[in-house]
Design a protein around this motif. Structure first.
Motif, PDB file in Angstrom:
ATOM      1  N   TRP A   4     -15.034   2.725  16.817  1.00  0.00           N
ATOM      2  CA  TRP A   4     -13.866   3.581  16.975  1.00  0.00           C
ATOM      3  C   TRP A   4     -13.296   3.902  15.597  1.00  0.00           C
ATOM      4  CZ3 TRP A   4     -14.267  -1.554  17.777  1.00  0.00           C
ATOM      5  CH2 TRP A   4     -13.420  -2.399  17.054  1.00  0.00           C
ATOM      6  N   SER A   5     -12.397   4.865  15.547  1.00  0.00           N
ATOM      7  CA  SER A   5     -11.711   5.207  14.302  1.00  0.00           C
ATOM      8  C   SER A   5     -10.234   4.866  14.433  1.00  0.00           C
ATOM      9  CB  SER A   5     -11.865   6.698  13.987  1.00  0.00           C
ATOM     10  OG  SER A   5     -11.047   7.045  12.867  1.00  0.00           O
ATOM     11  N   ASN A   6      -9.735   4.040  13.525  1.00  0.00           N
ATOM     12  CA  ASN A   6      -8.313   3.703  13.522  1.00  0.00           C
ATOM     13  C   ASN A   6      -7.530   4.499  12.482  1.00  0.00           C
ATOM     14  OD1 ASN A   6      -9.068   2.506  11.126  1.00  0.00           O
ATOM     15  ND2 ASN A   6      -8.691   0.407  11.789  1.00  0.00           N
ATOM     16  N   GLY A   7      -8.174   5.478  11.852  1.00  0.00           N
ATOM     17  CA  GLY A   7      -7.525   6.296  10.851  1.00  0.00           C
ATOM     18  C   GLY A   7      -7.907   5.948   9.421  1.00  0.00           C
ATOM     19  N   SER A   8      -8.279   4.697   9.155  1.00  0.00           N
ATOM     20  CA  SER A   8      -8.742   4.314   7.824  1.00  0.00           C
ATOM     21  C   SER A   8     -10.192   4.741   7.660  1.00  0.00           C
ATOM     22  CB  SER A   8      -8.619   2.800   7.630  1.00  0.00           C
ATOM     23  OG  SER A   8      -7.274   2.384   7.720  1.00  0.00           O
ATOM     24  N   PRO A   9     -10.560   5.295   6.524  1.00  0.00           N
ATOM     25  CA  PRO A   9     -11.917   5.815   6.357  1.00  0.00           C
ATOM     26  C   PRO A   9     -12.951   4.702   6.273  1.00  0.00           C
ATOM     27  CG  PRO A   9     -10.730   5.966   4.286  1.00  0.00           C
ATOM     28  CD  PRO A   9      -9.724   5.532   5.324  1.00  0.00           C
ATOM     29  N   PRO A  10     -14.142   4.928   6.812  1.00  0.00           N
ATOM     30  CA  PRO A  10     -15.225   3.945   6.646  1.00  0.00           C
ATOM     31  C   PRO A  10     -15.554   3.755   5.172  1.00  0.00           C
ATOM     32  CG  PRO A  10     -15.770   5.602   8.310  1.00  0.00           C
ATOM     33  CD  PRO A  10     -14.553   6.097   7.598  1.00  0.00           C
ATOM     34  N   PRO A  11     -16.237   2.667   4.841  1.00  0.00           N
ATOM     35  CA  PRO A  11     -16.602   2.434   3.439  1.00  0.00           C
ATOM     36  C   PRO A  11     -17.491   3.532   2.884  1.00  0.00           C
ATOM     37  CG  PRO A  11     -16.934   0.464   4.758  1.00  0.00           C
ATOM     38  CD  PRO A  11     -16.663   1.581   5.710  1.00  0.00           C
TER      39      PRO A  11
END
Length: 310
Positions: free
Chosen positions: A300-307
């Motif tokens: 899922w995406s919590n708003g923080s970008p993936p590494p």
């Protein structure tokens, strides 16, 4: 004090299913200060990975919050950059040894590269980053099954029926799979762990889920899990390990599982979910068991970008 003893003091006569090596985790957790501003996901790994036998990676301490933040691609708050850089420059000039800097300024010094932003919408840690840190830090010996609160189209995955079935599966499989959980949830859906009403007596009393006030922190949050249990009423509950020690009982935070479920589903427009962490040899069995409940593992995406990068 063992986790079992802590639990028994809060809920005498009740029985909890504890995660593998919980007292090793607690021994580390109890000595930790609060998390840095944006590192809650990495913080959870700092007591988990060493307790499971993963003390170092490429010579680096896997209990070090800043190294785990680096592996997870954490986005720190912009105001943290200057103080961290100043400490690094003083070490480079020989004014401080690394050990002296760590002792005096360990709360502000990031010894490995991290990203930074002044935008609170992107600050923090992505679930992809936590999974990445687990895989890299353990050289692939641990893996994570991601369970999103919602499907890609916004439909709720973790409805009451599926979540209760998942809870029961996990409670029964904690020992078999040597399973651990890291949750990413909307804090305001849970009971308020700093409320004056959040007491052992208040939690034990019937109807706590309806009587006690909700949290008012207003953030998305990561927390580890120490154990799962059923109350005498039949309600499912979870014992969380918070990243701030004033939240709950020195960081130990009992919560009704249905409120945790609501926090994982989230109502604030962001994604939430749970990472089920197991030895890599057990990943396929756990994924199959989860699918049999009608839950398709997905990130899922919590708003923080993936590494960045691989």
């Amino acid at each position: 004090m063992s986790v079992e003893d802590r639990f028994s003091a809060l809920f005498p006569g009740e029985s909890i299913e504890l995660v593998d090596r919980v007292d090793e985790m607690a021994g580390r957790f109890d000595r930790l200060h609060d998390q840095r501003p944006s590192t809650c996901g990495a913080y959870a790994l700092s007591y988990l990975l060493p307790a499971l036998g993963f003390a170092r990676h490429r010579g680096n301490d896997l209990a070090a919050e800043d190294y785990l933040a680096h592996l997870a691609g954490v986005v720190v708050e912009g105001h943290e950059v200057g103080p961290s850089r100043e400490v690094a420059e003083r070490v480079a000039r020989g004014e401080l040894t690394g050990s002296e800097a760590l002792e005096r300024y360990g709360r502000v010094w990031y010894r490995w590269p991290v990203r930074a932003s002044d935008d609170p919408e992107v600050q923090g840690t992505s679930p992809d980053g936590i999974a990445r840190a687990i895989a890299i830090g353990t050289d692939g010996r641990l893996g994570a099954v991601p369970i999103a609160g919602r499907m890609a189209d916004g439909t709720v995955t973790l409805d009451e029926r599926r979540f209760e079935a998942l809870f029961d599966l996990l409670a029964a499989g904690l020992a078999t799979w040597r399973l651990h959980l890291i949750l990413n949830y909307q804090s305001d859906e849970l009971l308020g762990p700093r409320s004056p009403a959040y007491t052992a007596d208040g939690l034990r009393a019937p109807g706590a889920i309806d009587r006690l006030p909700r949290d008012d922190w207003g953030v998305g949050h990561f927390a580890g899990v120490a154990g799962l249990w059923r109350r005498p009423s039949g309600e499912r509950w979870m014992l969380l390990l918070d990243t701030y020690k004033e939240r709950g009982f020195d960081g130990y935070q009992p919560q009704p599982a249905d409120l945790v479920r609501r926090g994982l589903v989230r109502s604030d427009g962001r994604g939430g979910g749970a990472l089920l962490i197991v030895p890599s040899d057990d990943l396929s069995d756990l994924e199959r068991a989860v699918r049999e409940l009608g839950i398709e593992p997905r990130m899922w995406s919590n708003g923080s970008p993936p590494p960045d990068g691989d």
